[in-house]
Design a protein around this motif. Sequence first.
Motif, PDB file in Angstrom:
ATOM      1  N   SER A  78       0.819  -1.207   0.000  1.00 49.08           N
ATOM      2  CA  SER A  78       0.000   0.000   0.000  1.00 49.08           C
ATOM      3  C   SER A  78       0.855   1.260   0.000  1.00 49.08           C
ATOM      4  O   SER A  78       0.480   2.269  -0.588  1.00 49.08           O
ATOM      5  CB  SER A  78      -0.910   0.026   1.231  1.00 49.08           C
ATOM      6  OG  SER A  78      -1.768  -1.087   1.219  1.00 49.08           O
ATOM      7  N   CYS A  87       0.749   1.898  -5.726  1.00 44.71           N
ATOM      8  CA  CYS A  87       1.382   2.024  -4.418  1.00 44.71           C
ATOM      9  C   CYS A  87       1.829   3.466  -4.170  1.00 44.71           C
ATOM     10  O   CYS A  87       2.504   4.067  -4.996  1.00 44.71           O
ATOM     11  CB  CYS A  87       2.588   1.079  -4.366  1.00 44.71           C
ATOM     12  SG  CYS A  87       3.561   1.195  -2.877  1.00 44.71           S
ATOM     13  N   SER A 147      -3.797   5.144  -2.148  1.00 52.35           N
ATOM     14  CA  SER A 147      -3.402   3.923  -2.847  1.00 52.35           C
ATOM     15  C   SER A 147      -4.606   3.025  -3.091  1.00 52.35           C
ATOM     16  O   SER A 147      -4.809   2.516  -4.195  1.00 52.35           O
ATOM     17  CB  SER A 147      -2.338   3.189  -2.018  1.00 52.35           C
ATOM     18  OG  SER A 147      -2.020   1.955  -2.590  1.00 52.35           O
TER      19      SER A 147
END
Length: 135
Positions: A47, A74, A121
């Motif tokens: 993440s 990400c 994200s």
Amino acid sequence: MKKTIVIIDDDEAILRSLKRLLGTNNHVVCFSDPLSAIEFAQQNPISLVICDLLMPAISGFAVLEDIKLLQPHCSRLLITGYAELESSKNALTNNIANMITAKPWDNFELTMLVEILIENSHLKINQGLSNVNSY
């Protein structure tokens, strides 16, 4: 479900401190070797990446660029000393990093920033906007 945060820094004290700060609500994986972190990113969903700018083997810019190619959704946070902040602004302009923060950091501000970046994200994943530069 806990979100995965990868932290990359050649200073073990920084890694321990950030893991302690962010590990309560997240799955935190720390690397002192940037190449191992890139290898991890090839196999695992992430993440957020928090990466130091100055490391012996490879620059934080290069690490974040590699991870961006592997996982465009990400979020990427560059963390650096005050002296490098000015030179790091280029990372934002070129979308290498989504945000930059300085060492030493304020714990409250950093945890809020991490929450925002993780949410960003996951919004990109859920909306299929992996190529969009939203913050």
